[in-house]
Enzyme design. Structure first.
Site, PDB file in Angstrom:
ATOM      1  CB  VAL A  12       7.100  17.825  22.516  1.00  0.00           C
ATOM      2  CG1 VAL A  12       7.796  18.379  23.747  1.00  0.00           C
ATOM      3  CG2 VAL A  12       5.651  17.520  22.833  1.00  0.00           C
ATOM      4  N   GLY A  42       0.060  18.411  19.528  1.00  0.00           N
ATOM      5  CA  GLY A  42       1.067  19.049  18.698  1.00  0.00           C
ATOM      6  C   GLY A  42       2.461  18.542  19.023  1.00  0.00           C
ATOM      7  CG  ASP A  78      -4.676   9.740  26.969  1.00  0.00           C
ATOM      8  OD1 ASP A  78      -4.794   8.508  26.799  1.00  0.00           O
ATOM      9  OD2 ASP A  78      -4.188  10.500  26.106  1.00  0.00           O
TER      10      ASP A  78
END
Ligand SMILES: *[C@@H]1O[C@H](CO)[C@@H](O)[C@H](O)[C@H]1NC(C)=O
Ligand SMILES: *[C@@H]1O[C@H](CO)[C@@H](O)[C@H](O)[C@H]1NC(C)=O
Ligand SMILES: *[C@@H]1O[C@H](CO)[C@@H](O)[C@H](O)[C@H]1NC(C)=O
Ligand SMILES: *[C@@H]1O[C@H](CO)[C@@H](O)[C@H](O)[C@H]1NC(C)=O
Ligand SMILES: *[C@@H]1O[C@H](CO)[C@@H](O)[C@H](O)[C@H]1NC(C)=O
Ligand SMILES: *[C@@H]1O[C@H](CO)[C@@H](O)[C@H](O)[C@H]1NC(C)=O
Ligand SMILES: *[C@@H]1O[C@H](CO)[C@@H](O)[C@H](O)[C@H]1NC(C)=O
Ligand SMILES: *[C@@H]1O[C@H](CO)[C@@H](O)[C@H](O)[C@H]1NC(C)=O
Ligand SMILES: *[C@@H]1O[C@H](CO)[C@@H](O)[C@H](O)[C@H]1NC(C)=O
Ligand SMILES: CC(=O)N[C@H]1CO[C@H](CO)[C@@H](O)[C@@H]1O
Length: 846
Positions: free
Chosen positions: A543, A541, A654
């Protein structure tokens, strides 16, 4: 008096054409070399400077010449900051032998020594002498070091014959190496001035004690210890918890050989002038120059509190500033005798009876560990450390400290301070009877709270299971806010800063740490999540930047309502990051779960992410070599913490440039834990059907087989490292011989010209030796075979250990895969593995 304008100024490099690949590095070096000889930063063989003349370092940072201290007419040769008004002296040659008139001359004598004499041949000061053909030069460089060398090595501290920074007076400057001899147990000594107007050797000195684990010590005139820093744990001196702050973060310990180590301090912000010194009344001070106010500011002064004074409370005493009426108390199992000394209440049984197992150990947390420890290298973990201590009746205590290993204490436990925050854990040997009482009552307390936690967890879980089906998870959080607070999270913000109170939520029975923010407070902090405050897009999402009423800047990561995997990643990140605390991990301040909204609140990092610098032609020049090296080191330490030193064992999965955030001082912070996995204590490898990650950074075994381990993070780190050095993105790199950076690096490596990988925009700030070492480490990390890749602890060791010889990397490509498959992986397609076949899908860049 001659006046040569400084030729070699800092802007020299930026006038060059950007693309320098054609010009060989060595050609460049020789240009620099010619320039460095034809300025007035050096004194050439046979030349002198007379009283009144000065030489100035190439960047006009430091000057060397004759000076008189305040209120004195005596003349000394010294080094000071060239551009700062009033002479701030950082080094003095003839501190014990001043010249009384203006007849002094300073230069290189025929016998190859630096010396200071008057016109009549009286020698006041001289260095060692070195055989030469009259071809020596002495150069003042921008780090404040004055280097005597042959002409061809002018200004090179690695090939110096003599250099001022190895003969310091009272000041420790960034980049100075403080050498210590481990066998002899001593180091270079910094000795204070006698008074503010007298540079002669004063009463106080500052040295490193390399025994056990190195620590900084200050001494008085009778060689009593005044203060010590506490043991070095590879990141900070454990007795100075303030060091976790930015200013003191640049210390490194480098092992040269069996005998010799040195400390070096890299100033994290080179535009900021900074120095440490031992002042004439015995305090170690850190000073920084405030450009705006035009004055020096002390940012640290040690010892400054009562408890920082060496051994303030005597053996087995604990000093805590909050204790009243006296700051001193005795450890459990000890009591004050009539002389106010802490003595053991019950004698130990060890050695005095046939059964030596009757003593036990008491755990104390949050302490500055006692002085004079032995570092026992045999013990690999806390249990082995305990055994070593337990089996030796003269061992009074032990501690197993991350970054140091097993420490044991044979003598009395002295100089212990109790910290409010931070500090280490020690286990103190006590007679069984002393532990018995304490243990029983502790056990009761623990039993009660454990029962409480279990019951509470069960209720939460049941409610959650029940509610989830009807209203979804978010309603539970709202409910929970009003329930009594059983778990007290250690991270709490000031309530006035727009929070609704300290939270103690749990996800699946696990308590969470952090602050609960209300939706309203975050809406007002971010102007209703206005577009202008949007910082970027995180894993699940957007920031946004926000400012709390108290002025604190925050970053708010908001779970997109339509994000499929989002909720899982959100919870994953929330649970994990709340439990992690490290200088190189982004810090979670709290969260907000209200209605449909799920948000995580982080510290705000002004410099955004690494990729915005690294892959931008204008911005990348801001990252000079030293900054890049510190970033590489910081990332490595952050990952090491995840893999080894945190309470959990975490694989990030990641790691990539856009997940490395940079704070105001360019300290890297690893972020985005949405895909991270916790590994059990003995688990080393796992498999997954859903392969997540980012193309270009995924290790071959993960991309192909879905198998991940700490070594997959090591691979991603290797890619990141090579990107940082080259300033090129792995997966958008193209050259005549390869379609990705890793292969290009490998080809250069094989052809024996790894230096061509280095980003042209850092060539002039680059420390070739360090850079080549880094490339070598990078090549080891991206090896095809996970087994061959080093662990993060070896990586950290290799990065810091200058001159350690490294193994050679085996092929980064692979023999068992065909070239096409290998290319797909390296070019970073996402590969989805199903049970029968391998599908390769192009991913749109994240
Ligand atoms: C070197 O240059 C500085 C100004 O940059 C000047 O003040 C100084 O006198 C010069 N020194 C010598 C020895 O020429
Ligand atoms: C120099 O002397 C003056 C007057 O005695 C005094 O106030 C000042 O502190 C002295 N400065 C230093 C650096 O000692
Ligand atoms: C140097 O020697 C001469 C003659 O002996 C003397 O007059 C002069 O004062 C001396 N200078 C210094 C600086 O000592
Ligand atoms: C070198 O010469 C200087 C002065 O001429 C003298 O003071 C010094 O002792 C000499 N050094 C050695 C090692 O001979
Ligand atoms: C400088 O002197 C040393 C020692 O005599 C000699 O080995 C070296 O070749 C000389 N270098 C130059 C550039 O003359
Ligand atoms: C360190 O100290 C030992 C013992 O005094 C000595 O033998 C050795 O040469 C020293 N090493 C260095 C590099 O000074
Ligand atoms: C240094 O030590 C001497 C002798 O103990 C003492 O008289 C003097 O006051 C001390 N100076 C300082 C600055 O502490
Ligand atoms: C026991 O501990 C003392 C103090 O740490 C140490 O000097 C001694 O060598 C140890 N003994 C053995 C057998 O390890
Ligand atoms: C370094 O310090 C200067 C002066 O205080 C400041 O203006 C600058 O922003 C700092 N640089 C970084 C990268 O923090
Ligand atoms: C002080 C000093 O040594 N200055 C030197 C600067 O460079 C010129 C030219 O090489 C020399 O002649 C000076 O002696």
């Amino acid at each position: 008096m001659n006046f040569y304008p400084p030729f070699f100024n800092m802007n020299f490099s930026s006038n060059r054409p950007k693309n320098l690949q054609l010009i060989s590095f060595f050609f460049l070096l020789s240009i620099l070399h010619v320039f460095s000889q034809s300025n007035n930063s050096s004194i050439s063989h046979g030349n002198v400077i007379r009283d009144g003349e000065i030489i100035v370092s190439p960047g006009e940072v430091f000057a060397l010449g004759f000076f008189s201290p305040a209120n004195s007419s005596l003349r000394y040769v010294g080094i000071w900051y060239y551009r700062i008004p009033g002479q701030t002296i950082t080094w003095v040659a003839n501190r014990d032998a001043p010249v009384s008139g203006n007849s002094g001359v300073f230069g290189i004598q025929n016998n190859g020594s630096l010396s200071l004499s008057d016109g009549n041949g009286t020698i006041y000061w001289s260095s060692d002498s070195f055989p030469s053909d009259g071809n020596l030069t002495a150069m003042l460089v921008d780090t404040g070091n004055f280097i005597l060398s042959t002409v061809e090595n002018a200004g090179d501290d690695q090939n110096a014959l003599w250099q001022s920074c190895e003969h310091p007076t009272d000041t420790y400057l960034p980049n100075m190496r403080v050498y210590m001899n481990i066998t002899r147990g001593d180091s270079v000594s910094f000795v204070s001035w006698r008074s503010s107007s007298d540079p002669s050797r004063g009463n106080y000195s500052m040295e490193v004690d390399p025994r056990g684990s190195p620590q900084i010590i200050s001494w008085d005139e009778s060689r009593r210890r005044i203060w010590r820093s506490g043991q070095w744990n590879q990141q900070i001196f454990t007795g100075v918890p303030q060091m976790r702050s930015i200013f003191l973060s640049g210390f490194r310990l480098v092992q040269v050989n069996e005998d010799v180590m040195y400390f070096i301090f890299n100033n994290p912000n080179r535009t900021l002038l900074m120095r440490f010194m031992i002042n004439w009344n015995g305090e170690i001070e850190q000073w920084t120059w405030d450009e705006r106010r035009m004055e020096w500011i002390t940012s640290l002064s040690l010892p400054s509190t009562e408890c920082q004074k060496y051994n303030r409370c005597g053996s087995y005493g604990i000093c805590n500033l909050r204790n009243t009426p006296s700051v001193c108390s005795c450890m459990q199992g000890f009591e004050f005798n009539s002389d106010n000394q802490c003595i053991r209440r019950t004698p130990l049984e060890c050695g005095s009876s046939s059964s030596s197992t009757n003593d036990g150990f008491l755990r104390r947390d949050g302490l500055k560990l006692p002085d004079i420890a032995t570092n026992t290298l045999d013990a690999q973990n806390q249990d082995q450390c305990r055994d070593i201590c337990s089996n030796n009746c003269s061992c009074n205590a032990y501690a197993f400290v991350s970054g140091i290993g097993c420490l044991t204490w044979g003598g009395d436990l002295i100089d212990i301070e109790e910290f409010d925050e931070g500090g280490e854990t020690i286990f103190i040997r006590l007679a069984a009877s002393e532990l018995g009482g304490g243990k029983a009552s502790h056990t009761a307390v623990i039993a009660i709270s454990v029962t409480g936690i279990i019951v509470f967890g069960l209720i939460v879980w049941l409610v959650w299971r029940y509610r989830r089906n009807i209203k979804g998870i978010s309603n539970l959080w709202r409910q929970k806010k009003n329930s009594p607070q059983l778990f007290q999270g250690p991270t709490t913000l000031d309530n006035s800063a727009g929070t609704t109170g300290s939270a103690d939520l749990s996800v699946e029975g696990k308590p969470l740490e952090g602050t609960l923010f209300s939706l309203i407070s975050l809406e007002s902090a971010t102007d209703g999540f206005a577009n202008k405050n949007k910082l970027g897009q995180g894993g699940f999402g957007p920031v946004h930047k926000g400012i709390l009423p108290g002025g604190q800047e925050i970053a708010v990561k908001r779970l997109s309502k339509w994000s499929g995997q989002g909720m899982m990643e959100f919870k994953n990140e929330m649970i994990l990051i709340a439990k992690l605390q490290h200088r190189n991990l982004v810090r979670l301040l709290g969260y907000c779960i209200e209605g449909e909204e799920n948000m995580l609140v982080y510290e705000y990092l002004p410099n955004k992410s690494l990729d915005t610098f690294l892959f931008d032609a204008q911005q990348k020049v801001l990252l000079d070599w030293k900054t890049r090296f510190l970033i590489i080191e910081g990332i490595a330490r952050g990952i090491l913490y995840l893999h080894r030193d945190s309470r959990l064992r975490i694989i990030h999965r990641d790691l990539k440039a856009s997940n490395i955030l940079l704070d105001g001082d360019m300290i890297p912070k690893i972020s985005d834990f949405g895909m991270a996995r916790i590994f059990g204590g003995n688990q080393h490898e796992a498999n997954t059907v859903r392969i997540v990650g980012t193309y270009g950074y995924m290790s071959p075994e993960y991309a192909m087989e879905g198998s991940f381990s700490v070594k997959s993070d090591v691979y991603s780190f290797g890619v990141l490292l090579l990107e940082i050095i080259s300033g090129e993105k792995n997966n958008s790199f193209r050259s005549h011989d390869s379609t990705n950076l890793i292969k290009h690096a490998w080809n250069l490596w094989k052809d024996g010209k790894p230096e061509e990988l280095i980003d042209p925009s850092i060539l002039d700030s680059c420390n070739m030796k360090e850079a080549l070492q880094c490339i070598h480490v990078g090549m080891l990390c991206v090896q095809f075979s996970a087994v061959h890749r080093p662990t993060m602890s070896s990586v950290v060791y290799m990065l810091e250990g200058e001159g350690t010889s490294l193994p050679l990397p085996t092929q980064v490509g692979d023999m068992s895969l065909n070239a096409a498959e290998m290319d797909l992986i390296m070019e970073g397609r996402e590969i989805t593995v199903s049970s029968t076949d391998v599908t390769v899908t192009e991913v749109i860049g994240r």
